[in-house]
Design a protein around this motif. Structure first.
Motif, short mmCIF file in Angstrom:
data_model
loop_
_atom_site.label_atom_id
_atom_site.label_comp_id
_atom_site.label_asym_id
_atom_site.label_seq_id
_atom_site.Cartn_x
_atom_site.Cartn_y
_atom_site.Cartn_z
N ILE A 48 0.83 -1.20 0.00
CA ILE A 48 0.00 0.00 0.00
C ILE A 48 0.87 1.25 0.00
O ILE A 48 0.60 2.22 -0.73
CB ILE A 48 -0.95 -0.01 1.22
N LEU A 49 1.92 1.27 0.82
CA LEU A 49 2.81 2.43 0.87
C LEU A 49 3.49 2.67 -0.47
O LEU A 49 3.70 3.81 -0.89
CB LEU A 49 3.85 2.26 1.98
N HIS A 50 3.85 1.60 -1.18
CA HIS A 50 4.43 1.73 -2.51
C HIS A 50 3.46 2.45 -3.44
O HIS A 50 3.85 3.34 -4.20
CB HIS A 50 4.76 0.34 -3.09
N VAL A 51 2.19 2.08 -3.38
CA VAL A 51 1.18 2.68 -4.25
C VAL A 51 1.01 4.16 -3.93
O VAL A 51 1.01 5.02 -4.81
CB VAL A 51 -0.16 1.95 -4.13
N VAL A 52 0.87 4.48 -2.64
CA VAL A 52 0.67 5.87 -2.23
C VAL A 52 1.87 6.73 -2.61
O VAL A 52 1.73 7.85 -3.10
CB VAL A 52 0.39 5.96 -0.71
N ALA A 53 3.07 6.20 -2.37
CA ALA A 53 4.29 6.99 -2.59
C ALA A 53 4.55 7.28 -4.06
O ALA A 53 5.08 8.34 -4.40
CB ALA A 53 5.50 6.25 -1.99
N GLU A 55 -2.56 5.54 8.82
CA GLU A 55 -2.89 6.93 9.14
C GLU A 55 -2.62 7.23 10.61
O GLU A 55 -2.12 8.31 10.95
CB GLU A 55 -4.36 7.19 8.81
N ARG A 56 -2.90 6.29 11.47
CA ARG A 56 -2.62 6.46 12.91
C ARG A 56 -1.11 6.63 13.14
O ARG A 56 -0.69 7.40 14.02
CB ARG A 56 -3.15 5.26 13.69
N LEU A 57 -0.30 5.95 12.35
CA LEU A 57 1.15 6.04 12.45
C LEU A 57 1.72 7.23 11.69
O LEU A 57 2.93 7.41 11.65
CB LEU A 57 1.79 4.75 11.93
N ARG A 58 0.84 8.04 11.06
CA ARG A 58 1.24 9.24 10.30
C ARG A 58 2.10 8.90 9.08
O ARG A 58 2.83 9.73 8.57
CB ARG A 58 1.99 10.24 11.20
N LEU A 59 2.00 7.66 8.60
CA LEU A 59 2.71 7.27 7.38
C LEU A 59 1.90 7.64 6.14
O LEU A 59 2.46 7.79 5.06
CB LEU A 59 3.01 5.77 7.40
N VAL A 60 0.59 7.75 6.30
CA VAL A 60 -0.28 8.29 5.25
C VAL A 60 -1.17 9.34 5.90
O VAL A 60 -1.33 9.38 7.13
CB VAL A 60 -1.15 7.20 4.57
N ALA A 61 -1.73 10.20 5.07
CA ALA A 61 -2.66 11.23 5.55
C ALA A 61 -3.88 11.25 4.65
O ALA A 61 -3.76 11.07 3.43
CB ALA A 61 -1.98 12.60 5.57
N GLU A 107 2.30 7.66 -6.45
CA GLU A 107 1.26 8.45 -7.10
C GLU A 107 1.54 9.94 -6.93
O GLU A 107 1.86 10.40 -5.85
CB GLU A 107 -0.11 8.12 -6.52
N ALA A 108 1.43 10.70 -8.02
CA ALA A 108 1.68 12.14 -7.97
C ALA A 108 0.54 12.89 -7.30
O ALA A 108 0.72 14.01 -6.81
CB ALA A 108 1.89 12.68 -9.38
N THR A 109 -0.66 12.30 -7.24
CA THR A 109 -1.81 12.94 -6.60
C THR A 109 -2.39 11.99 -5.55
O THR A 109 -2.08 10.79 -5.53
CB THR A 109 -2.89 13.28 -7.63
N ALA A 110 -3.24 12.53 -4.69
CA ALA A 110 -3.89 11.71 -3.66
C ALA A 110 -4.74 10.63 -4.33
O ALA A 110 -5.31 10.84 -5.40
CB ALA A 110 -4.75 12.59 -2.76
N VAL A 111 -4.83 9.47 -3.68
CA VAL A 111 -5.48 8.32 -4.28
C VAL A 111 -6.66 7.88 -3.43
O VAL A 111 -6.62 7.96 -2.20
CB VAL A 111 -4.46 7.15 -4.46
N SER A 112 -7.72 7.44 -4.07
CA SER A 112 -8.91 7.00 -3.35
C SER A 112 -8.70 5.59 -2.81
O SER A 112 -7.82 4.84 -3.26
CB SER A 112 -10.12 7.00 -4.29
N LEU A 113 -9.52 5.20 -1.85
CA LEU A 113 -9.41 3.87 -1.28
C LEU A 113 -9.70 2.80 -2.32
O LEU A 113 -9.02 1.77 -2.36
CB LEU A 113 -10.38 3.73 -0.10
N ALA A 114 -10.67 3.04 -3.21
CA ALA A 114 -11.00 2.06 -4.24
C ALA A 114 -9.82 1.85 -5.19
O ALA A 114 -9.47 0.71 -5.52
CB ALA A 114 -12.24 2.52 -5.01
N ASP A 115 -9.21 2.95 -5.64
CA ASP A 115 -8.06 2.84 -6.54
C ASP A 115 -6.88 2.20 -5.83
O ASP A 115 -6.12 1.42 -6.42
CB ASP A 115 -7.66 4.22 -7.07
N LEU A 116 -6.71 2.52 -4.56
CA LEU A 116 -5.62 1.95 -3.77
C LEU A 116 -5.79 0.45 -3.62
O LEU A 116 -4.84 -0.33 -3.78
CB LEU A 116 -5.61 2.62 -2.40
N SER A 117 -7.01 0.04 -3.34
CA SER A 117 -7.31 -1.38 -3.19
C SER A 117 -7.02 -2.14 -4.47
O SER A 117 -6.41 -3.22 -4.46
CB SER A 117 -8.78 -1.56 -2.79
#
Length: 264
Positions: free
Chosen positions: A6-11, A41-47, A13-23
């Motif tokens: 998941i972190l690979h996907v978020v990192a 998100e609790r660990l502040r690794l994603v926002a 992406e040039a723009t914020a990603v939706s949960l559906a696209d992330l999944s």
């Protein structure tokens, strides 16, 4: 491993990603992705944006990435290349990366001269008025440029700071044409900078290499004479970046790209 995917996907992406696209991108069921994103998100690794509910890189992951790059550079031959360049030009040499729309210096070599420019570790420099910042905006994602330009008018740090979005857009076009960026006392009065791109194996600009000097000692017209030296150093640093990897479409992990089989 699922959280890492998941972190690979978020990192990447040039723009914020939706949960559906992330999944879908991480090949995970939506409930699993939702549970993991809550913990990340609790660990502040994603926002998560409170309005769009889309996810982006979190502040602690940004800090981790900057520290990792800073330490990796100090443990490699890149420092040696920068030291040689600093000795040849006689001025401070910086490597900067973009973080949350601002420039962070991840490695530097100070000038050996009696007059030095003090930039404390961890200082974040606005992108619109720094050589590395404008360089990384010029070569970065269009979405980043649009977001920065939309935040105008920009803060004027000196009389030379570009404050209008149209003027900055024209400056970025010029940088892409000429292949380097300048800071003509736009952030600090009496200080000029010249920056060239550092690229990865896919020829993407991932950092900026800049010389920073007092204008009285190294004005921009003299700094431009060192462009071949700056570019040679940037190419040497680029050559030491990790090799291109090919991602598996099944599990999101990566493996080195195989060399083609040689035939006799």
């Amino acid at each position: 491993m699922k959280a890492v995917r998941i972190l690979h996907v978020v990192a990447k992406e040039a723009t914020a990603v939706s949960l559906a696209d992330l999944s879908a991108a991480a090949h995970l069921p939506k409930p699993t992705a939702h549970r993991l994103m809550f913990e990340l998100e609790r660990l502040r690794l994603v926002a998560r944006d409170p309005l769009t509910r889309r996810y982006r890189v979190g502040p602690d992951l940004e800090d981790l990435a900057v520290e990792a790059m800073r330490n990796a550079m100090s443990q490699s031959g890149r420092r040696l290349h920068m030291e040689r360049l600093a000795e040849k030009i006689g001025e401070r040499i910086n490597i900067g990366v973009m973080s949350a729309g601002r420039v962070v210096y991840v490695e530097w070599v100070d000038s050996a001269g009696p007059l030095r420019i003090a930039v404390p570790a961890g200082t974040q420099v606005p992108a619109h008025c720094s050589a590395n910042g404008k360089l990384l905006l010029a070569y970065g994602p269009a979405s980043l440029r649009q977001r920065i330009l939309a935040a105008s008018p920009f803060v004027a740090y000196t009389a030379n700071t570009i404050t209008a979005p149209g003027a900055l857009a024209r400056e970025l076009e010029k940088i892409r044409r000429q292949g380097y960026s300048e800071d003509n006392e736009e952030f600090l009065t009496g200080v000029c900078c010249l920056a060239v791109p550092v690229r990865n194996r896919r020829a993407e600009v991932v950092a900026g290499l800049a010389v920073m000097a007092p204008s009285a000692r190294l004005p921009l017209d003299k700094a431009r004479q060192h462009l071949p030296d700056l570019r040679a150093c940037a190419e040497a640093i680029s050559a030491e970046l990790p090799p291109k990897v090919r991602r598996s479409s099944r599990n999101g992990t990566s493996r080195p790209k195989r060399e083609p089989r040689r035939t006799s």
